[in-house]
Design a protein around this motif. Sequence first.
Motif, PDB file in Angstrom:
ATOM      1  N   PHE A  48     -51.150  61.200 -48.095  1.00 36.83           N
ATOM      2  CA  PHE A  48     -50.244  60.135 -47.658  1.00 36.83           C
ATOM      3  C   PHE A  48     -51.018  59.030 -46.928  1.00 36.83           C
ATOM      4  O   PHE A  48     -50.823  57.847 -47.201  1.00 36.83           O
ATOM      5  N   LEU A  49     -51.917  59.422 -46.011  1.00 37.36           N
ATOM      6  CA  LEU A  49     -52.693  58.416 -45.276  1.00 37.36           C
ATOM      7  C   LEU A  49     -53.638  57.662 -46.206  1.00 37.36           C
ATOM      8  O   LEU A  49     -53.850  56.453 -46.058  1.00 37.36           O
ATOM      9  N   TRP A  50     -54.228  58.394 -47.149  1.00 40.46           N
ATOM     10  CA  TRP A  50     -55.100  57.745 -48.145  1.00 40.46           C
ATOM     11  C   TRP A  50     -54.306  56.692 -48.918  1.00 40.46           C
ATOM     12  O   TRP A  50     -54.786  55.571 -49.160  1.00 40.46           O
ATOM     13  N   SER A  51     -53.067  57.021 -49.296  1.00 38.45           N
ATOM     14  CA  SER A  51     -52.241  56.073 -50.052  1.00 38.45           C
ATOM     15  C   SER A  51     -51.843  54.879 -49.194  1.00 38.45           C
ATOM     16  O   SER A  51     -51.800  53.739 -49.682  1.00 38.45           O
ATOM     17  N   MET A  52     -51.524  55.109 -47.910  1.00 37.44           N
ATOM     18  CA  MET A  52     -51.203  53.990 -47.013  1.00 37.44           C
ATOM     19  C   MET A  52     -52.397  53.051 -46.873  1.00 37.44           C
ATOM     20  O   MET A  52     -52.248  51.819 -46.888  1.00 37.44           O
ATOM     21  N   ALA A  53     -53.590  53.651 -46.722  1.00 37.88           N
ATOM     22  CA  ALA A  53     -54.804  52.834 -46.608  1.00 37.88           C
ATOM     23  C   ALA A  53     -54.998  51.978 -47.854  1.00 37.88           C
ATOM     24  O   ALA A  53     -55.327  50.782 -47.762  1.00 37.88           O
ATOM     25  N   SER A  54     -54.764  52.575 -48.998  1.00 38.13           N
ATOM     26  CA  SER A  54     -54.967  51.852 -50.259  1.00 38.13           C
ATOM     27  C   SER A  54     -53.980  50.705 -50.399  1.00 38.13           C
ATOM     28  O   SER A  54     -54.336  49.603 -50.838  1.00 38.13           O
ATOM     29  N   GLN A  55     -52.707  50.957 -50.044  1.00 42.77           N
ATOM     30  CA  GLN A  55     -51.709  49.881 -50.128  1.00 42.77           C
ATOM     31  C   GLN A  55     -52.054  48.738 -49.172  1.00 42.77           C
ATOM     32  O   GLN A  55     -51.932  47.560 -49.513  1.00 42.77           O
ATOM     33  N   ALA A  56     -52.480  49.100 -47.962  1.00 43.30           N
ATOM     34  CA  ALA A  56     -52.815  48.071 -46.974  1.00 43.30           C
ATOM     35  C   ALA A  56     -53.974  47.204 -47.470  1.00 43.30           C
ATOM     36  O   ALA A  56     -53.923  45.964 -47.383  1.00 43.30           O
ATOM     37  N   PHE A  57     -55.006  47.858 -48.003  1.00 44.65           N
ATOM     38  CA  PHE A  57     -56.143  47.088 -48.513  1.00 44.65           C
ATOM     39  C   PHE A  57     -55.710  46.209 -49.687  1.00 44.65           C
ATOM     40  O   PHE A  57     -56.148  45.054 -49.821  1.00 44.65           O
ATOM     41  N   GLY A  58     -54.837  46.727 -50.537  1.00 44.01           N
ATOM     42  CA  GLY A  58     -54.356  45.937 -51.668  1.00 44.01           C
ATOM     43  C   GLY A  58     -53.588  44.700 -51.243  1.00 44.01           C
ATOM     44  O   GLY A  58     -53.564  43.697 -51.963  1.00 44.01           O
ATOM     45  N   ALA A  59     -52.949  44.759 -50.070  1.00 37.56           N
ATOM     46  CA  ALA A  59     -52.162  43.618 -49.594  1.00 37.56           C
ATOM     47  C   ALA A  59     -53.036  42.506 -49.029  1.00 37.56           C
ATOM     48  O   ALA A  59     -52.566  41.365 -48.891  1.00 37.56           O
ATOM     49  N   VAL A  60     -54.303  42.822 -48.702  1.00 38.98           N
ATOM     50  CA  VAL A  60     -55.182  41.828 -48.072  1.00 38.98           C
ATOM     51  C   VAL A  60     -55.398  40.630 -48.989  1.00 38.98           C
ATOM     52  O   VAL A  60     -55.352  39.466 -48.555  1.00 38.98           O
ATOM     53  N   GLN A  61     -55.605  40.869 -50.276  1.00 36.33           N
ATOM     54  CA  GLN A  61     -55.923  39.787 -51.213  1.00 36.33           C
ATOM     55  C   GLN A  61     -54.770  38.780 -51.361  1.00 36.33           C
ATOM     56  O   GLN A  61     -54.970  37.667 -51.847  1.00 36.33           O
ATOM     57  N   ASP A  62     -53.550  39.187 -50.952  1.00 37.60           N
ATOM     58  CA  ASP A  62     -52.372  38.330 -51.123  1.00 37.60           C
ATOM     59  C   ASP A  62     -51.897  37.703 -49.813  1.00 37.60           C
ATOM     60  O   ASP A  62     -50.776  37.168 -49.769  1.00 37.60           O
ATOM     61  N   VAL A  63     -52.696  37.772 -48.762  1.00 37.42           N
ATOM     62  CA  VAL A  63     -52.248  37.279 -47.460  1.00 37.42           C
ATOM     63  C   VAL A  63     -51.790  35.826 -47.542  1.00 37.42           C
ATOM     64  O   VAL A  63     -50.674  35.475 -47.118  1.00 37.42           O
ATOM     65  N   GLN A  64     -52.619  34.971 -48.087  1.00 34.94           N
ATOM     66  CA  GLN A  64     -52.280  33.545 -48.141  1.00 34.94           C
ATOM     67  C   GLN A  64     -51.080  33.297 -49.055  1.00 34.94           C
ATOM     68  O   GLN A  64     -50.141  32.577 -48.689  1.00 34.94           O
ATOM     69  N   ALA A  65     -51.107  33.910 -50.247  1.00 31.38           N
ATOM     70  CA  ALA A  65     -50.017  33.689 -51.211  1.00 31.38           C
ATOM     71  C   ALA A  65     -48.690  34.201 -50.662  1.00 31.38           C
ATOM     72  O   ALA A  65     -47.648  33.557 -50.821  1.00 31.38           O
ATOM     73  N   ASP A  66     -48.725  35.358 -50.006  1.00 29.68           N
ATOM     74  CA  ASP A  66     -47.480  35.909 -49.452  1.00 29.68           C
ATOM     75  C   ASP A  66     -46.939  35.030 -48.337  1.00 29.68           C
ATOM     76  O   ASP A  66     -45.725  34.816 -48.236  1.00 29.68           O
ATOM     77  N   ARG A  67     -47.817  34.536 -47.482  1.00 28.44           N
ATOM     78  CA  ARG A  67     -47.345  33.655 -46.401  1.00 28.44           C
ATOM     79  C   ARG A  67     -46.746  32.377 -46.964  1.00 28.44           C
ATOM     80  O   ARG A  67     -45.713  31.906 -46.493  1.00 28.44           O
ATOM     81  N   GLU A  68     -47.417  31.806 -47.978  1.00 29.27           N
ATOM     82  CA  GLU A  68     -46.882  30.579 -48.585  1.00 29.27           C
ATOM     83  C   GLU A  68     -45.548  30.835 -49.277  1.00 29.27           C
ATOM     84  O   GLU A  68     -44.683  29.955 -49.314  1.00 29.27           O
ATOM     85  N   GLY A  69     -45.383  32.059 -49.822  1.00 31.22           N
ATOM     86  CA  GLY A  69     -44.131  32.409 -50.487  1.00 31.22           C
ATOM     87  C   GLY A  69     -43.071  32.945 -49.545  1.00 31.22           C
ATOM     88  O   GLY A  69     -41.993  33.348 -49.998  1.00 31.22           O
ATOM     89  N   GLY A  70     -43.389  33.009 -48.237  1.00 22.16           N
ATOM     90  CA  GLY A  70     -42.413  33.489 -47.266  1.00 22.16           C
ATOM     91  C   GLY A  70     -42.257  34.992 -47.263  1.00 22.16           C
ATOM     92  O   GLY A  70     -41.260  35.521 -46.744  1.00 22.16           O
ATOM     93  N   LEU A  71     -43.209  35.727 -47.842  1.00 23.51           N
ATOM     94  CA  LEU A  71     -43.138  37.187 -47.882  1.00 23.51           C
ATOM     95  C   LEU A  71     -43.912  37.775 -46.707  1.00 23.51           C
ATOM     96  O   LEU A  71     -44.921  37.225 -46.268  1.00 23.51           O
ATOM     97  N   ARG A  72     -43.437  38.919 -46.206  1.00 22.84           N
ATOM     98  CA  ARG A  72     -44.113  39.593 -45.102  1.00 22.84           C
ATOM     99  C   ARG A  72     -44.641  40.936 -45.581  1.00 22.84           C
ATOM    100  O   ARG A  72     -44.031  41.612 -46.403  1.00 22.84           O
ATOM    101  N   SER A  73     -45.800  41.318 -45.069  1.00 19.96           N
ATOM    102  CA  SER A  73     -46.403  42.603 -45.397  1.00 19.96           C
ATOM    103  C   SER A  73     -47.246  43.031 -44.207  1.00 19.96           C
ATOM    104  O   SER A  73     -47.407  42.275 -43.236  1.00 19.96           O
TER     105      SER A  73
END
Length: 393
Positions: free
Chosen positions: A278-303
């Motif tokens: 479970f922790l390994w999967s959480m780590a993977s999801q968190a790292f995957g969200a890093v690449q979209d930080v700018q796009a998500d903020r511009e789109g009004g999405l939170r992560s």
Amino acid sequence: MTYALIIPVFLALALTPATLLVRRPSPAPAPRRALAVLGISFGILALLTVVFDNLMIAAGFFDYGAGHITELRIGLVPVEDFAYPLAALLLLPSLWWGLAERGRLTATVRTLVATSRPVSWVNTAFPFAAAYVLTTGRVDLPLVAGTLFFLFPYNLLMYGINDVFDYESDLRNPRKGGVEGALVDRSEHRMILVGSVLAALPFLAYLLPAGGAGAAGVLGASLFAVVAYSLRGLRFKEVPFLDSATSAAHFVSPAVYGLVLAGANPSVGVVALCAGFFLWSMASQAFGAVQDVQADREGGLRSIATVLGARPTVWTALVLYVAAGLLLLLVPWPGPLASLLVLPYLANLVPFLTITDAGCARANRGWRRFLWLNYLTGFLVTMLLLWSWELAH
């Protein structure tokens, strides 16, 4: 099992071609006229069923088993018998129209497979199959049905809902349209949603009652996590930190379901193994969200990444990977060797420990390496499981 349980699945399968293959005609017929045509057609088929099935049952050609029907009859014909003309009414015209449109069937199958992200099939099917086989030591129908379910229908349901409800943001995301997710035209969204449900129904009709209330509860919770992640009104993916936990549930719950279905003892080692995964999967999801930080903020999405920022999120992923490795030390031998498997993932994070929000897109290189690291890890985990199996027997 009674016909009352089988008939809804039977009719859903008959309805599949109509929902997946047939496009809305232009101009569309008047609703009253369409309903009148369907009603008259069903009336004729039902009348023929009453006549001929009464004759055949009276002649002793066949009958329904006592205890499996409602005992509501028209003459000698049980009401359950009318499922067949209804299925024919749903199935045959749609097959005639759908298959006549050249290439439609191939295009539909290609779209559904692409939507399910085949590169991720192994991430859900393997944990279920490994947990079930190592607990029971046998290959049987629950194993085959569960593995097939978590191989394709489960992923189609998960990514299909996601692709439909994230369509507007996916249009602005250059990563979409390839191995990291399909980008399907809006006109296909209804087909994807209906196809996702219909592909899962036959498997769920068997798996939900197969393992008792405990297994059904785990499977139900797993499906809720799949739906809640993306569906409008729930959108757990837009709730920071809950997004990581829900994503982890997507990949850990098949293993937990396999363990409960197989009747595994919830020992310290089993709990530590699931918690580490479970922790390994959480780590993977968190790292995957890093690449979209700018796009998500511009789109009004939170992560989790938009709240913490790119660099703190990478460090959070690193801590979660380390914690996962430490938990695996509690698994019986040779399980502790699996703790070494987090090292490639830690190495994958190193180039991004100083990443900035402005340069977050370069984390995509690490994410692409992560996707292929999973295959190497899967191979090594398989070798460990085989070794563990040999020691136990």
